[in-house]
Scaffold this active site. Structure first.
Site, PDB file in Angstrom:
ATOM      1  N   LYS A   1      52.419 -17.996   1.293  1.00 47.70           N
ATOM      2  CA  LYS A   1      53.733 -18.157   1.923  1.00 47.70           C
ATOM      3  C   LYS A   1      53.897 -19.506   2.586  1.00 47.70           C
ATOM      4  O   LYS A   1      54.908 -20.159   2.418  1.00 47.70           O
ATOM      5  CB  LYS A   1      53.887 -17.138   3.059  1.00 47.70           C
ATOM      6  CG  LYS A   1      54.471 -15.841   2.702  1.00 47.70           C
ATOM      7  CD  LYS A   1      54.664 -15.012   3.963  1.00 47.70           C
ATOM      8  CE  LYS A   1      53.594 -15.098   4.933  1.00 47.70           C
ATOM      9  NZ  LYS A   1      52.606 -14.369   5.382  1.00 47.70           N
TER      10      LYS A   1
ATOM     11  N   ARG B   1      58.439  -9.842  11.032  1.00 52.25           N
ATOM     12  CA  ARG B   1      57.319  -9.102  10.474  1.00 52.25           C
ATOM     13  C   ARG B   1      57.436  -7.609  10.779  1.00 52.25           C
ATOM     14  O   ARG B   1      56.650  -6.821  10.301  1.00 52.25           O
ATOM     15  CB  ARG B   1      56.008  -9.570  11.130  1.00 52.25           C
ATOM     16  CG  ARG B   1      55.398 -10.844  10.596  1.00 52.25           C
ATOM     17  CD  ARG B   1      54.169 -10.548   9.807  1.00 52.25           C
ATOM     18  NE  ARG B   1      52.930 -11.270  10.038  1.00 52.25           N
ATOM     19  CZ  ARG B   1      52.680 -12.568  10.019  1.00 52.25           C
ATOM     20  NH1 ARG B   1      53.642 -13.423   9.919  1.00 52.25           N
ATOM     21  NH2 ARG B   1      51.460 -13.017  10.125  1.00 52.25           N
TER      22      ARG B   1
ATOM     23  N   ARG C   1      39.398 -20.092   2.963  1.00 52.97           N
ATOM     24  CA  ARG C   1      40.350 -21.104   3.440  1.00 52.97           C
ATOM     25  C   ARG C   1      39.730 -21.926   4.574  1.00 52.97           C
ATOM     26  O   ARG C   1      39.055 -21.392   5.448  1.00 52.97           O
ATOM     27  CB  ARG C   1      41.598 -20.378   3.954  1.00 52.97           C
ATOM     28  CG  ARG C   1      42.624 -21.302   4.561  1.00 52.97           C
ATOM     29  CD  ARG C   1      43.975 -20.688   4.568  1.00 52.97           C
ATOM     30  NE  ARG C   1      44.124 -19.650   5.581  1.00 52.97           N
ATOM     31  CZ  ARG C   1      45.280 -19.022   5.815  1.00 52.97           C
ATOM     32  NH1 ARG C   1      46.346 -19.309   5.084  1.00 52.97           N
ATOM     33  NH2 ARG C   1      45.359 -18.094   6.738  1.00 52.97           N
TER      34      ARG C   1
ATOM     35  N   ARG D   1      39.715 -20.606  10.356  1.00 52.69           N
ATOM     36  CA  ARG D   1      40.493 -19.928  11.389  1.00 52.69           C
ATOM     37  C   ARG D   1      39.760 -18.664  11.814  1.00 52.69           C
ATOM     38  O   ARG D   1      39.218 -17.962  10.983  1.00 52.69           O
ATOM     39  CB  ARG D   1      41.882 -19.544  10.833  1.00 52.69           C
ATOM     40  CG  ARG D   1      42.880 -20.666  10.904  1.00 52.69           C
ATOM     41  CD  ARG D   1      44.159 -20.377  10.156  1.00 52.69           C
ATOM     42  NE  ARG D   1      44.737 -19.055  10.348  1.00 52.69           N
ATOM     43  CZ  ARG D   1      45.888 -18.661   9.805  1.00 52.69           C
ATOM     44  NH1 ARG D   1      46.579 -19.491   9.043  1.00 52.69           N
ATOM     45  NH2 ARG D   1      46.355 -17.455  10.007  1.00 52.69           N
TER      46      ARG D   1
ATOM     47  N   ARG E   1      44.294  -7.690   9.006  1.00 56.77           N
ATOM     48  CA  ARG E   1      45.622  -8.308   8.860  1.00 56.77           C
ATOM     49  C   ARG E   1      46.360  -7.700   7.670  1.00 56.77           C
ATOM     50  O   ARG E   1      47.566  -7.476   7.724  1.00 56.77           O
ATOM     51  CB  ARG E   1      45.493  -9.817   8.688  1.00 56.77           C
ATOM     52  CG  ARG E   1      45.112 -10.512   9.981  1.00 56.77           C
ATOM     53  CD  ARG E   1      44.640 -11.923   9.744  1.00 56.77           C
ATOM     54  NE  ARG E   1      45.696 -12.809   9.276  1.00 56.77           N
ATOM     55  CZ  ARG E   1      45.468 -13.970   8.654  1.00 56.77           C
ATOM     56  NH1 ARG E   1      44.236 -14.371   8.414  1.00 56.77           N
ATOM     57  NH2 ARG E   1      46.475 -14.727   8.285  1.00 56.77           N
TER      58      ARG E   1
HETATM   59  P1  AMP Z   1      50.220 -16.244   9.942  1.00 62.02           P
HETATM   60  O1  AMP Z   1      49.793 -17.653  10.048  1.00 62.02           O
HETATM   61  O2  AMP Z   1      51.673 -16.099   9.603  1.00 62.02           O
HETATM   62  O3  AMP Z   1      49.335 -15.424   9.056  1.00 62.02           O
HETATM   63  O4  AMP Z   1      50.088 -15.603  11.414  1.00 62.02           O
HETATM   64  C1  AMP Z   1      48.836 -15.544  12.076  1.00 62.02           C
HETATM   65  C2  AMP Z   1      48.880 -14.526  13.204  1.00 62.02           C
HETATM   66  O5  AMP Z   1      49.909 -14.876  14.148  1.00 62.02           O
HETATM   67  C3  AMP Z   1      49.222 -13.108  12.783  1.00 62.02           C
HETATM   68  O6  AMP Z   1      48.100 -12.391  12.299  1.00 62.02           O
HETATM   69  C4  AMP Z   1      49.765 -12.531  14.089  1.00 62.02           C
HETATM   70  O7  AMP Z   1      48.730 -12.222  14.991  1.00 62.02           O
HETATM   71  C5  AMP Z   1      50.543 -13.712  14.668  1.00 62.02           C
HETATM   72  N1  AMP Z   1      51.951 -13.687  14.195  1.00 62.02           N
HETATM   73  C6  AMP Z   1      52.562 -14.581  13.375  1.00 62.02           C
HETATM   74  N2  AMP Z   1      53.847 -14.238  13.155  1.00 62.02           N
HETATM   75  C7  AMP Z   1      54.068 -13.090  13.848  1.00 62.02           C
HETATM   76  C8  AMP Z   1      55.171 -12.221  14.010  1.00 62.02           C
HETATM   77  N3  AMP Z   1      56.350 -12.453  13.407  1.00 62.02           N
HETATM   78  N4  AMP Z   1      55.024 -11.139  14.810  1.00 62.02           N
HETATM   79  C9  AMP Z   1      53.862 -10.885  15.433  1.00 62.02           C
HETATM   80  N5  AMP Z   1      52.770 -11.650  15.305  1.00 62.02           N
HETATM   81  C10 AMP Z   1      52.859 -12.742  14.522  1.00 62.02           C
END
Ligand code: AMP
Length: 237
Positions: free
Chosen positions: A15, A90, A149, A182, A193
């Protein structure tokens, strides 16, 4: 505030990569909730410390915190002509909040629509989430992608130890900074996740599908092929 595109897909679906490419093509800002949280974590702000607890466990940051953060971000001027949201909404509560934000932000505001976006989505309403590309990838591929990654400390450039290795192991090709894994890219957290994605985000996919704005994209292909798939799905809207 003009037309909105929301990019959905499980962690590791690509994404972020696709969202950046698409935002550039459309001339709208790429707003990634995960990136904003990570920037805050690096800077050790109050938001960052609070969110970090959830992120490192692979859980979602609470809705109120996330919604307030996105509200602030998309109310800035650079989003007046549209925005590409990556990783938000989300949850169903976030999707509802987004709809509200868009109608609030629209009030009394002259809406100018980014040209490229307007051409692609000409038949749809303004001030709404109008297209939701959802990238689909099998779970074993997601796990392989995420655990391999590596991310650059300075600017978040992304590599993969097998599929897209840097020239020199552990060093970013673009800015020479250290590449790190990460904390939420370990096997345990990744598995969590993906589980959280199925639980919390699937209802959203259903919600957008019912509205007729969901575009399913096969994400198990090379980056450029996925991007072409997204562009042609959007153009056909
Ligand atoms: P991502 O980089 O989009 O995979 O986001 C990494 C982490 O950030 C996720 O596993 C959540 O802990 C937090 N996060 C990102 N976007 C959201 C969201 N819209 N709502 C809640 N937590 C989020």
């Amino acid at each position: 505030m003009a037309k909105q595109i929301v990019m959905l897909g499980p962690p590791g679906a690509g994404k972020g990569t696709q969202a950046k490419m698409l935002a550039e093509k459309l001339g709208v800002p790429h707003v990634s909730s995960g990136d904003i949280f990570r920037e805050n974590l690096r800077a050790q702000t109050e938001l960052g410390r609070h969110a970090g607890v959830y992120i490192n466990r692979g859980e979602l940051v609470p809705d109120d915190v996330t919604i307030a953060m996105i509200r602030e971000r998309i109310s800035r001027r650079d989003c007046n002509d549209g925005v590409l949201l990556d990783g938000f909404p989300r949850t169903a509560a976030q999707a509802e909040a987004l709809d509200e934000m868009l109608s609030d932000l629209d009030k009394g505001q002259v809406v100018a629509v980014a040209e490229a976006l307007d051409e692609m989505l000409s038949d749809l309403d303004k001030g709404q989430v109008v297209a939701v590309p959802c990238i689909i990838v099998p779970e074993d591929v997601l796990i392989e992608r995420l655990t391999g990654r590596r991310t650059c400390r300075a600017q978040g450039h992304v590599f993969h130890i097998a599929f897209n290795p840097p020239v020199q192991a552990g060093v970013c090709d673009f800015d020479g900074s250290e590449l790190y894994q990460r904390e939420d890219d370990t096997v345990e957290t990744v598995t969590n996740r993906i589980r959280v994605y199925h639980e919390r985000t699937q209802p959203l996919i259903d919600y957008y599908q019912q509205r007729g704005v969901l575009l399913e994209i096969d994400g198990n292909r090379p980056i450029e092929a996925v991007f072409d798939g997204i562009l042609s799905a959007l153009t056909g809207v």
